[in-house]
Scaffold this motif. Sequence first.
Motif, PDB file in Angstrom:
ATOM      1  N   GLY A 302      -1.879 -38.284  -1.979  1.00 52.91           N
ATOM      2  CA  GLY A 302      -1.223 -36.997  -2.184  1.00 52.91           C
ATOM      3  C   GLY A 302      -0.200 -36.696  -1.114  1.00 52.91           C
ATOM      4  O   GLY A 302      -0.092 -35.563  -0.638  1.00 52.91           O
ATOM      5  N   THR A 303       0.597 -37.703  -0.763  1.00 59.99           N
ATOM      6  CA  THR A 303       1.665 -37.535   0.223  1.00 59.99           C
ATOM      7  C   THR A 303       2.519 -36.303  -0.062  1.00 59.99           C
ATOM      8  O   THR A 303       2.950 -35.599   0.850  1.00 59.99           O
ATOM      9  CB  THR A 303       2.558 -38.793   0.226  1.00 59.99           C
ATOM     10  N   ILE A 304       2.747 -36.037  -1.339  1.00 62.28           N
ATOM     11  CA  ILE A 304       3.611 -34.944  -1.755  1.00 62.28           C
ATOM     12  C   ILE A 304       3.138 -33.598  -1.201  1.00 62.28           C
ATOM     13  O   ILE A 304       3.935 -32.683  -0.988  1.00 62.28           O
ATOM     14  CB  ILE A 304       3.679 -34.915  -3.297  1.00 62.28           C
ATOM     15  N   ARG A 305       1.835 -33.461  -0.950  1.00 63.26           N
ATOM     16  CA  ARG A 305       1.305 -32.169  -0.489  1.00 63.26           C
ATOM     17  C   ARG A 305       1.728 -31.880   0.942  1.00 63.26           C
ATOM     18  O   ARG A 305       2.201 -30.781   1.255  1.00 63.26           O
ATOM     19  CB  ARG A 305      -0.222 -32.168  -0.622  1.00 63.26           C
ATOM     20  N   THR A 306       1.561 -32.847   1.830  1.00 55.90           N
ATOM     21  CA  THR A 306       2.023 -32.661   3.207  1.00 55.90           C
ATOM     22  C   THR A 306       3.538 -32.540   3.241  1.00 55.90           C
ATOM     23  O   THR A 306       4.099 -31.724   3.980  1.00 55.90           O
ATOM     24  CB  THR A 306       1.560 -33.841   4.080  1.00 55.90           C
ATOM     25  N   GLU A 307       4.201 -33.331   2.442  1.00 52.88           N
ATOM     26  CA  GLU A 307       5.666 -33.283   2.325  1.00 52.88           C
ATOM     27  C   GLU A 307       6.124 -31.881   1.927  1.00 52.88           C
ATOM     28  O   GLU A 307       7.081 -31.333   2.497  1.00 52.88           O
ATOM     29  CB  GLU A 307       6.079 -34.317   1.287  1.00 52.88           C
ATOM     30  N   PHE A 308       5.443 -31.288   0.959  1.00 54.56           N
ATOM     31  CA  PHE A 308       5.779 -29.937   0.519  1.00 54.56           C
ATOM     32  C   PHE A 308       5.640 -28.938   1.665  1.00 54.56           C
ATOM     33  O   PHE A 308       6.527 -28.089   1.870  1.00 54.56           O
ATOM     34  CB  PHE A 308       4.872 -29.523  -0.643  1.00 54.56           C
ATOM     35  N   GLU A 309       4.543 -29.000   2.406  1.00 49.95           N
ATOM     36  CA  GLU A 309       4.323 -28.030   3.477  1.00 49.95           C
ATOM     37  C   GLU A 309       5.378 -28.159   4.566  1.00 49.95           C
ATOM     38  O   GLU A 309       5.868 -27.145   5.089  1.00 49.95           O
ATOM     39  CB  GLU A 309       2.922 -28.211   4.067  1.00 49.95           C
ATOM     40  N   VAL A 310       5.730 -29.388   4.924  1.00 51.92           N
ATOM     41  CA  VAL A 310       6.705 -29.587   6.003  1.00 51.92           C
ATOM     42  C   VAL A 310       8.109 -29.174   5.558  1.00 51.92           C
ATOM     43  O   VAL A 310       8.861 -28.574   6.331  1.00 51.92           O
ATOM     44  CB  VAL A 310       6.688 -31.051   6.479  1.00 51.92           C
ATOM     45  N   LEU A 311       8.470 -29.473   4.340  1.00 54.42           N
ATOM     46  CA  LEU A 311       9.827 -29.171   3.891  1.00 54.42           C
ATOM     47  C   LEU A 311      10.035 -27.696   3.551  1.00 54.42           C
ATOM     48  O   LEU A 311      11.146 -27.185   3.664  1.00 54.42           O
ATOM     49  CB  LEU A 311      10.191 -30.042   2.688  1.00 54.42           C
ATOM     50  N   THR A 312       8.975 -27.008   3.128  1.00 54.00           N
ATOM     51  CA  THR A 312       9.123 -25.599   2.752  1.00 54.00           C
ATOM     52  C   THR A 312       8.554 -24.635   3.781  1.00 54.00           C
ATOM     53  O   THR A 312       8.933 -23.460   3.807  1.00 54.00           O
ATOM     54  CB  THR A 312       8.435 -25.306   1.409  1.00 54.00           C
ATOM     55  N   GLY A 313       7.592 -25.101   4.598  1.00 54.29           N
ATOM     56  CA  GLY A 313       6.922 -24.204   5.534  1.00 54.29           C
ATOM     57  C   GLY A 313       5.877 -23.333   4.885  1.00 54.29           C
ATOM     58  O   GLY A 313       5.361 -22.398   5.493  1.00 54.29           O
ATOM     59  N   ALA A 314       5.533 -23.618   3.634  1.00 56.43           N
ATOM     60  CA  ALA A 314       4.549 -22.822   2.891  1.00 56.43           C
ATOM     61  C   ALA A 314       3.249 -23.606   2.775  1.00 56.43           C
ATOM     62  O   ALA A 314       3.274 -24.783   2.401  1.00 56.43           O
ATOM     63  CB  ALA A 314       5.069 -22.472   1.508  1.00 56.43           C
ATOM     64  N   PRO A 315       2.098 -22.991   3.059  1.00 62.08           N
ATOM     65  CA  PRO A 315       0.821 -23.680   2.836  1.00 62.08           C
ATOM     66  C   PRO A 315       0.643 -24.021   1.364  1.00 62.08           C
ATOM     67  O   PRO A 315       0.993 -23.223   0.484  1.00 62.08           O
ATOM     68  CB  PRO A 315      -0.227 -22.657   3.299  1.00 62.08           C
ATOM     69  N   LEU A 316       0.118 -25.192   1.085  1.00 59.15           N
ATOM     70  CA  LEU A 316      -0.114 -25.594  -0.301  1.00 59.15           C
ATOM     71  C   LEU A 316      -1.027 -24.601  -1.009  1.00 59.15           C
ATOM     72  O   LEU A 316      -0.868 -24.348  -2.209  1.00 59.15           O
ATOM     73  CB  LEU A 316      -0.740 -26.992  -0.341  1.00 59.15           C
ATOM     74  N   THR A 317      -1.967 -24.013  -0.273  1.00 55.38           N
ATOM     75  CA  THR A 317      -2.899 -23.064  -0.885  1.00 55.38           C
ATOM     76  C   THR A 317      -2.190 -21.830  -1.444  1.00 55.38           C
ATOM     77  O   THR A 317      -2.740 -21.139  -2.297  1.00 55.38           O
ATOM     78  CB  THR A 317      -3.946 -22.613   0.145  1.00 55.38           C
ATOM     79  N   SER A 318      -0.983 -21.566  -0.986  1.00 58.35           N
ATOM     80  CA  SER A 318      -0.253 -20.394  -1.490  1.00 58.35           C
ATOM     81  C   SER A 318       0.191 -20.578  -2.934  1.00 58.35           C
ATOM     82  O   SER A 318       0.600 -19.612  -3.591  1.00 58.35           O
ATOM     83  CB  SER A 318       0.968 -20.101  -0.606  1.00 58.35           C
ATOM     84  N   LEU A 319       0.109 -21.806  -3.458  1.00 58.28           N
ATOM     85  CA  LEU A 319       0.546 -22.071  -4.827  1.00 58.28           C
ATOM     86  C   LEU A 319      -0.551 -21.821  -5.849  1.00 58.28           C
ATOM     87  O   LEU A 319      -0.349 -22.060  -7.043  1.00 58.28           O
ATOM     88  CB  LEU A 319       1.042 -23.516  -4.946  1.00 58.28           C
ATOM     89  N   GLY A 320      -1.715 -21.380  -5.407  1.00 55.58           N
ATOM     90  CA  GLY A 320      -2.763 -20.984  -6.337  1.00 55.58           C
ATOM     91  C   GLY A 320      -3.389 -22.114  -7.122  1.00 55.58           C
ATOM     92  O   GLY A 320      -3.787 -21.921  -8.267  1.00 55.58           O
ATOM     93  N   GLY A 321      -3.490 -23.297  -6.535  1.00 57.48           N
ATOM     94  CA  GLY A 321      -4.156 -24.409  -7.210  1.00 57.48           C
ATOM     95  C   GLY A 321      -3.241 -25.559  -7.574  1.00 57.48           C
ATOM     96  O   GLY A 321      -3.722 -26.625  -7.976  1.00 57.48           O
ATOM     97  N   VAL A 322      -1.942 -25.400  -7.465  1.00 55.59           N
ATOM     98  CA  VAL A 322      -1.009 -26.501  -7.718  1.00 55.59           C
ATOM     99  C   VAL A 322      -1.285 -27.632  -6.725  1.00 55.59           C
ATOM    100  O   VAL A 322      -1.423 -27.402  -5.523  1.00 55.59           O
ATOM    101  CB  VAL A 322       0.450 -26.022  -7.589  1.00 55.59           C
ATOM    102  N   GLN A 323      -1.375 -28.859  -7.229  1.00 48.85           N
ATOM    103  CA  GLN A 323      -1.682 -30.004  -6.379  1.00 48.85           C
ATOM    104  C   GLN A 323      -0.500 -30.950  -6.191  1.00 48.85           C
ATOM    105  O   GLN A 323      -0.438 -31.675  -5.214  1.00 48.85           O
ATOM    106  CB  GLN A 323      -2.858 -30.785  -6.978  1.00 48.85           C
ATOM    107  N   TYR A 324       0.430 -30.966  -7.131  1.00 44.93           N
ATOM    108  CA  TYR A 324       1.598 -31.845  -7.057  1.00 44.93           C
ATOM    109  C   TYR A 324       2.850 -30.983  -7.216  1.00 44.93           C
ATOM    110  O   TYR A 324       3.422 -30.896  -8.313  1.00 44.93           O
ATOM    111  CB  TYR A 324       1.538 -32.923  -8.140  1.00 44.93           C
ATOM    112  N   PRO A 325       3.311 -30.341  -6.149  1.00 44.71           N
ATOM    113  CA  PRO A 325       4.341 -29.297  -6.275  1.00 44.71           C
ATOM    114  C   PRO A 325       5.614 -29.734  -7.000  1.00 44.71           C
ATOM    115  O   PRO A 325       6.071 -29.039  -7.913  1.00 44.71           O
ATOM    116  CB  PRO A 325       4.637 -28.928  -4.814  1.00 44.71           C
ATOM    117  N   TRP A 326       6.207 -30.855  -6.607  1.00 39.24           N
ATOM    118  CA  TRP A 326       7.497 -31.219  -7.208  1.00 39.24           C
ATOM    119  C   TRP A 326       7.346 -31.497  -8.698  1.00 39.24           C
ATOM    120  O   TRP A 326       8.308 -31.377  -9.460  1.00 39.24           O
ATOM    121  CB  TRP A 326       8.100 -32.454  -6.544  1.00 39.24           C
ATOM    122  N   VAL A 327       6.137 -31.873  -9.131  1.00 39.31           N
ATOM    123  CA  VAL A 327       5.899 -32.182 -10.536  1.00 39.31           C
ATOM    124  C   VAL A 327       5.517 -30.932 -11.317  1.00 39.31           C
ATOM    125  O   VAL A 327       6.042 -30.664 -12.400  1.00 39.31           O
ATOM    126  CB  VAL A 327       4.787 -33.245 -10.673  1.00 39.31           C
TER     127      VAL A 327
END
Length: 600
Positions: A302-327
């Motif tokens: 799930g590289t995309i999850r850490t990638e999402f947090e670093v590029l956006t500055g938003a915790p993944l948990t803020s997406l309400g259950g989304v696990q693969y943000p770009w998808v």
Amino acid sequence: MKLVADIAAPRPLYVRETARVFACALVILLTVGQLDPGIDLYSLPQHDIVQRLALNALPGLTMFGLLLALTRRAVLSSWLVLLVLGGLYAANDAKLGALQTPLLPADLRFLAEPGPALQLFSKYLHVGLGRLALIGAGVGLTLVLLRERRLQSLEGWRAPLLGLVALAAGTGLVGGSTPWRRLYQTTELAFQPWALGESVARTGLIGSLLVYHWQISGNGIPPADHDAALSLLRAHAPALRNAMAAAPAKGTTPDIVVVQSESLFDPARLRNVLSDRWLRQYHRLTRRANYGDLVVPTYAGGTIRTEFEVLTGAPLTSLGGVQYPWVELDADEYPGIARTLGAQGYRTVAIHPNAAAFWNRDRAYPALGFERFVDSTAFADSEIVGLFVGDAALTDRIVAELASDGPPQFVFAISMENHGPFDWRPGLDPARYSALPMPEGLDEGGRAWFGNYLYLLDDADRELGRLADALMKRKRHTLLLFYGDHLPDLAPVYYQLGFDDGRDAKQQPVPWLLLDNQNKRMRHTDTRSWFLPALLLDAAGVVDRSYFAALSALLDDDFDPADDTSAAGLTALARLHLRGEFDAVLAEALDTPDFVAAAN
């Protein structure tokens, strides 16, 4: 009499064909009952068994009805459904074994564009003679079943009618129309996106996939709790005012290089592993860098999850259950560090030696504000180490991207060499491999997994040192942010050795460091991946007077993200940021409606 006999003759045939169809449907039901991790035919109450069987088998039965209408062959149709179900549950078992996470709807999206996914996931498949024989038998049986006699009872208008009913039912299931939502109400109530494994155990895999798709997939950024955001911002108003009023740092804006290193962690955290042997270049560089442990939102993949947090500055948990943000989000524009730096005049480029379409990055990176995306097509096959493009080739490409003049540059790179699987790795140097020091307590299989990983870890660490040395020699002011994305998938090693701190593998951090080629700043900081962009902008002297500045001010003002109230406020802030609504709420919280406009 003869006429009566001719009329009555089809009745036994109709009964036999109906019985065959029901028998095939029963086989599908029993298969789901045997394979689904959320259905225990031997311990659950009878009512629960019937309900879970029905709700998890319904999509398969709908597919059976559609195939039956198309082929008019009952056994062939059920066999094809069983192949799909077998593949689905096998994929779920494999993912649970490697990542301890069940199958998700986004995993199935790879079927729409299978090329990039097959290129990666095929590395995990080891097809021996036994499996080849099973595949051959399956193909042979399918060919035999193609000769099955068609059902006479579905001649004429009956087959199209059955097809229309099955297609309507399937479309309604996928779309989550009202009748189906009511039928799956108990499944929805038991579904918890923050505890996916437990949800599957309570509802069944297929029911969980449907509910996840209905509740989360394609729904965009969840709405923010306006009051929670205001409460948090007002509680830290003095610090926020100071941050928004801060002047940018004087001097030349630095070039910025960020490297997300695949599966990088410190093996010395494991019991009986040498503490001074691994990550020598990393530890050398920490003597003049900001460094520490990094909490990331994913484990073993799930590289995309850490990638999402670093590029956006938003915790993944803020997406309400989304696990693969770009998808799962697939937005046209994302706020984040690339867009912030682009507004400051930076040239922005992303580099990842994998297929551009994987994880939808070919769309996500432009939406994030990257001007260019350098993917696997820019690397030669000769640069592959083991299974993937080596870190040495990535280092060369990063250095080649950095110009000695012109506007400042932001280079974001994700490595690939140390990606799993680790149970096999072709082409490694035997002498170097055999010289790797192995801890006691590993069996033969564990030694093979660990040896492959450690070999590649040495490469990653060496390239970190080579890249850092190259950047240190540059005349231009340059920052290097380097971090691991998650622990590697080394389940046998973790089980056999365990960790020094006694915690589970999922609770282990990864290393990070921030190096400045013009300033020696040795400092130990343990942090989280979503805070890295704020740290990076602070070090670069870039003031965005928005989300990242506010985030930095909060963390400097004794904000505790582990506190429940603070976490709710952070989630609200992150959603506002991702939805493009943050600045207005910040101005409202500071009671200065024109603050943001004036500051910019």
